[in-house]
Design a protein around this motif. Structure first.
Motif, mmCIF file in Angstrom:
data_model
loop_
_atom_site.group_PDB
_atom_site.id
_atom_site.type_symbol
_atom_site.label_atom_id
_atom_site.label_comp_id
_atom_site.label_asym_id
_atom_site.label_seq_id
_atom_site.Cartn_x
_atom_site.Cartn_y
_atom_site.Cartn_z
ATOM 1 N N GLU A 83 0.826 -1.210 0.000
ATOM 2 C CA GLU A 83 0.000 0.000 0.000
ATOM 3 C C GLU A 83 0.861 1.262 0.000
ATOM 4 O O GLU A 83 0.528 2.251 -0.660
ATOM 5 C CB GLU A 83 -0.969 -0.032 1.190
ATOM 6 C CG GLU A 83 -2.000 -1.142 1.008
ATOM 7 C CD GLU A 83 -3.005 -1.257 2.136
ATOM 8 O OE1 GLU A 83 -2.948 -0.469 3.086
ATOM 9 O OE2 GLU A 83 -3.878 -2.157 2.051
ATOM 10 N N THR A 84 1.998 1.230 0.731
ATOM 11 C CA THR A 84 2.898 2.394 0.715
ATOM 12 C C THR A 84 3.522 2.540 -0.677
ATOM 13 O O THR A 84 3.668 3.660 -1.181
ATOM 14 C CB THR A 84 4.003 2.239 1.784
ATOM 15 O OG1 THR A 84 3.393 1.921 3.030
ATOM 16 C CG2 THR A 84 4.791 3.517 1.949
ATOM 17 N N VAL A 95 1.008 4.233 -2.758
ATOM 18 C CA VAL A 95 0.952 5.672 -2.452
ATOM 19 C C VAL A 95 2.068 6.392 -3.221
ATOM 20 O O VAL A 95 1.836 7.410 -3.875
ATOM 21 C CB VAL A 95 1.103 5.914 -0.921
ATOM 22 C CG1 VAL A 95 1.319 7.400 -0.633
ATOM 23 C CG2 VAL A 95 -0.124 5.401 -0.170
ATOM 24 N N LEU A 96 3.279 5.812 -3.195
ATOM 25 C CA LEU A 96 4.427 6.453 -3.850
ATOM 26 C C LEU A 96 4.366 6.337 -5.372
ATOM 27 O O LEU A 96 4.988 7.123 -6.088
ATOM 28 C CB LEU A 96 5.738 5.854 -3.319
ATOM 29 C CG LEU A 96 6.007 6.135 -1.845
ATOM 30 C CD1 LEU A 96 7.270 5.417 -1.379
ATOM 31 C CD2 LEU A 96 6.140 7.638 -1.593
ATOM 32 N N LYS A 105 -7.969 3.875 2.716
ATOM 33 C CA LYS A 105 -7.460 5.229 3.009
ATOM 34 C C LYS A 105 -6.183 5.556 2.229
ATOM 35 O O LYS A 105 -5.920 6.717 1.928
ATOM 36 C CB LYS A 105 -7.181 5.391 4.515
ATOM 37 C CG LYS A 105 -8.219 4.821 5.469
ATOM 38 C CD LYS A 105 -9.529 5.513 5.406
ATOM 39 C CE LYS A 105 -10.510 5.056 6.482
ATOM 40 N NZ LYS A 105 -10.868 3.633 6.474
ATOM 41 N N PHE A 106 -5.367 4.498 1.915
ATOM 42 C CA PHE A 106 -4.102 4.793 1.230
ATOM 43 C C PHE A 106 -4.327 5.402 -0.146
ATOM 44 O O PHE A 106 -3.445 6.058 -0.702
ATOM 45 C CB PHE A 106 -3.224 3.532 1.137
ATOM 46 C CG PHE A 106 -3.771 2.461 0.242
ATOM 47 C CD1 PHE A 106 -4.670 1.535 0.703
ATOM 48 C CD2 PHE A 106 -3.363 2.371 -1.078
ATOM 49 C CE1 PHE A 106 -5.169 0.539 -0.122
ATOM 50 C CE2 PHE A 106 -3.848 1.382 -1.913
ATOM 51 C CZ PHE A 106 -4.767 0.474 -1.419
ATOM 52 N N LEU A 122 -6.110 7.919 -0.732
ATOM 53 C CA LEU A 122 -5.987 9.370 -0.545
ATOM 54 C C LEU A 122 -4.517 9.784 -0.628
ATOM 55 O O LEU A 122 -4.191 10.835 -1.188
ATOM 56 C CB LEU A 122 -6.564 9.794 0.814
ATOM 57 C CG LEU A 122 -8.035 9.438 1.054
ATOM 58 C CD1 LEU A 122 -8.434 9.788 2.477
ATOM 59 C CD2 LEU A 122 -8.916 10.182 0.054
ATOM 60 N N GLY A 123 -3.644 8.932 -0.077
ATOM 61 C CA GLY A 123 -2.214 9.203 -0.137
ATOM 62 C C GLY A 123 -1.720 9.172 -1.573
ATOM 63 O O GLY A 123 -0.913 10.021 -1.991
ATOM 64 N N ALA A 171 -2.749 12.330 -3.174
ATOM 65 C CA ALA A 171 -1.956 13.462 -2.664
ATOM 66 C C ALA A 171 -0.573 13.467 -3.312
ATOM 67 O O ALA A 171 -0.086 14.525 -3.746
ATOM 68 C CB ALA A 171 -1.831 13.379 -1.144
ATOM 69 N N VAL A 172 0.065 12.289 -3.397
ATOM 70 C CA VAL A 172 1.413 12.220 -3.986
ATOM 71 C C VAL A 172 1.349 12.548 -5.482
ATOM 72 O O VAL A 172 2.217 13.256 -6.008
ATOM 73 C CB VAL A 172 2.053 10.829 -3.742
ATOM 74 C CG1 VAL A 172 3.378 10.696 -4.493
ATOM 75 C CG2 VAL A 172 2.291 10.617 -2.252
ATOM 76 N N LEU A 227 6.602 20.807 -7.899
ATOM 77 C CA LEU A 227 7.322 21.118 -6.656
ATOM 78 C C LEU A 227 8.624 20.326 -6.552
ATOM 79 O O LEU A 227 9.634 20.816 -6.071
ATOM 80 C CB LEU A 227 6.404 20.766 -5.488
ATOM 81 C CG LEU A 227 6.507 21.595 -4.228
ATOM 82 C CD1 LEU A 227 5.973 23.004 -4.478
ATOM 83 C CD2 LEU A 227 5.705 20.930 -3.098
ATOM 84 N N LEU A 228 8.592 19.076 -7.026
ATOM 85 C CA LEU A 228 9.766 18.202 -6.895
ATOM 86 C C LEU A 228 10.501 18.094 -8.235
ATOM 87 O O LEU A 228 9.871 18.080 -9.298
ATOM 88 C CB LEU A 228 9.336 16.812 -6.429
ATOM 89 C CG LEU A 228 8.780 16.728 -4.997
ATOM 90 C CD1 LEU A 228 8.181 15.357 -4.731
ATOM 91 C CD2 LEU A 228 9.867 17.037 -3.979
ATOM 92 N N ALA A 288 14.310 13.959 -7.849
ATOM 93 C CA ALA A 288 13.612 13.582 -6.617
ATOM 94 C C ALA A 288 12.478 12.603 -6.937
ATOM 95 O O ALA A 288 12.270 11.618 -6.222
ATOM 96 C CB ALA A 288 13.072 14.821 -5.920
ATOM 97 N N ILE A 312 11.909 8.780 -5.596
ATOM 98 C CA ILE A 312 10.666 8.278 -4.977
ATOM 99 C C ILE A 312 10.204 7.014 -5.713
ATOM 100 O O ILE A 312 9.765 6.044 -5.103
ATOM 101 C CB ILE A 312 9.571 9.369 -4.994
ATOM 102 C CG1 ILE A 312 9.965 10.521 -4.070
ATOM 103 C CG2 ILE A 312 8.215 8.787 -4.563
ATOM 104 C CD1 ILE A 312 9.040 11.722 -4.136
#
Lengths: 46, 331
Positions: B69-70, B73-74, B252-253, B255-256, B259-260, B268-269, B273, B277
């Motif tokens: 899940e992480t 997100v990334l 919920k992930f 949403l992450g 966002a990412v 921004l990045l 970078a 990621i």
């Protein structure tokens, strides 16, 4: 009296983390990784 | 308990995942055309079905879903928002149609054709149409299903996860699908998120991204499906339907991930970078896929019932054939 480590009250941060839903944990970790990269970029690493 | 003491039980399993991930990169590096993520699943399945996962490693190996899940997100950092917005309405339409049609089809096949009764057809339908084992467990909780019915449906879904993980990339290659077509096809047809992402990346990085994003859209419907089922079974067990249930079942992930993706597309990045990621995301996927392989138990799959396998097989064949026609026509 010798106290067992498992009986000790948990640190608030660890307790809060383990109580989180896995989806929220993933979200927090993911955003944390992005935040570290943003900070590293600001510091001139990237 | 300090953070170090709390982490200690997880270390053996995390070490096992890390060794598997390292090995998969070494093997994939040595053999031309082999994807590390596919090797990671194969190594996990090999270890899990021969020596098995040591008891001491179980807690750490269980972190694989958090890694997956992480990693997702990334993966948001690799998404080009314009590209997804352009295909978005088509893919979303496909997702909603396959989930809604798939649920009705699976219920009809399981009850009408294979004479399954109780909540088992609904558990199989949710697992096959929404998001695999997590949907089986969520809908099982909503419907107050017996533990044995949930285990039975989950084992059936896991069997198909293992088979489709191998069959879909082979079929995609044979059918000559583009990365986007294959990703969306796997994303709407296969069952659990891990195998969908693994099959996508086995085809190509582009297919992996499309498969994951399509599957996330499908997963996000779990809350709505849970509410629909609790209303449909009102007489038996409807408790607490509505917004709270919808939110409780929402992944919920996701949403992450959004966002990412928003941060990555805001400029921004720097590209360096974002690439870094992406490498973290890849590493997390590799660790998660070793765990996914470890969780595939061939012996347990032999105990799955024939009627449930038949019902899910017919469902999978119909949905994947229709979805294949749709992606070829629309994308």
């Amino acid at each position: 009296m010798v106290s067992d480590a498992a009986d000790e009250p948990g640190s608030p941060l660890v307790d809060r983390w383990t109580a989180l839903d896995r989806g929220w944990q993933a979200l927090a970790l993911g955003l944390g990784v992005v935040a570290v990269h943003a900070a590293a970029q600001a510091a001139g690493v990237f | 308990m300090s953070a170090v003491a709390a982490a200690r039980p997880y270390l053996p399993g995390l070490g096992l995942l890390a060794v598997g991930a390292l090995l998969s990169h070494l093997v994939a590096g040595a053999v031309d055309g082999l994807q590390p993520l596919v090797v990671a699943v194969a190594i996990g399945a090999l270890v899990g079905n021969t020596v098995g996962t040591p008891d001491a490693a179980e807690p750490g190996v269980g972190v694989d879903k958090l890694f997956l899940e992480t990693g997702i997100v990334l993966l948001g950092a690799a998404v080009v928002v314009e590209e997804f917005l352009a295909a978005g309405p088509t893919v979303l339409g496909l997702v909603v149609a396959t989930v809604a049609g798939g649920l009705l089809l699976a219920e009809g096949i399981a009850r009408g054709l294979f004479r399954l009764d109780g909540t088992t057809p609904s558990l199989l339908a949710a697992g096959a149409s929404v998001c695999g084992v997590s949907a089986v467990v969520a809908i099982g909780r909503v419907l107050d299903s017996r533990g044995s019915a949930i285990t039975f449906a989950a084992a059936t879904v896991l069997l198909f996860d293992a088979v489709t993980l191998v069959a879909f990339p082979v079929a995609g290659e044979w059918l000559g699908l583009t990365g986007r077509q294959f990703g969306v096809w796997a994303g709407v047809s296969m069952f659990s998120t891990g195998p969908v992402a693994a099959a996508g990346f086995a085809h190509s990085p582009e297919a992996g991204q499309w498969a994951t994003v399509t599957k996330l859209a499908r997963n996000s419907l779990l809350g709505g499906v849970a509410v629909a089922y609790s209303l449909a079974y009102t007489a038996r067990s409807a408790t607490d339907p509505g917004v709270r249930r919808l939110w409780a079942e929402f992944p919920k992930f996701l949403l992450g991930f959004l966002a990412v993706a928003a941060v990555a597309n805001s400029g921004l990045l720097s590209p360096a970078a974002l690439a870094s990621i992406g490498r973290v995301s890849d590493a997390l996927f590799t660790l998660a896929f070793v765990g996914l392989g470890l969780s595939i138990r061939l012996r347990e799959m032999r105990e799955v019932g024939g009627a449930a396998v038949g019902a899910v097989l017919v469902h999978l064949l119909v949905v994947s054939a229709l979805a294949l026609a749709a992606v070829r026509w629309l994308l």
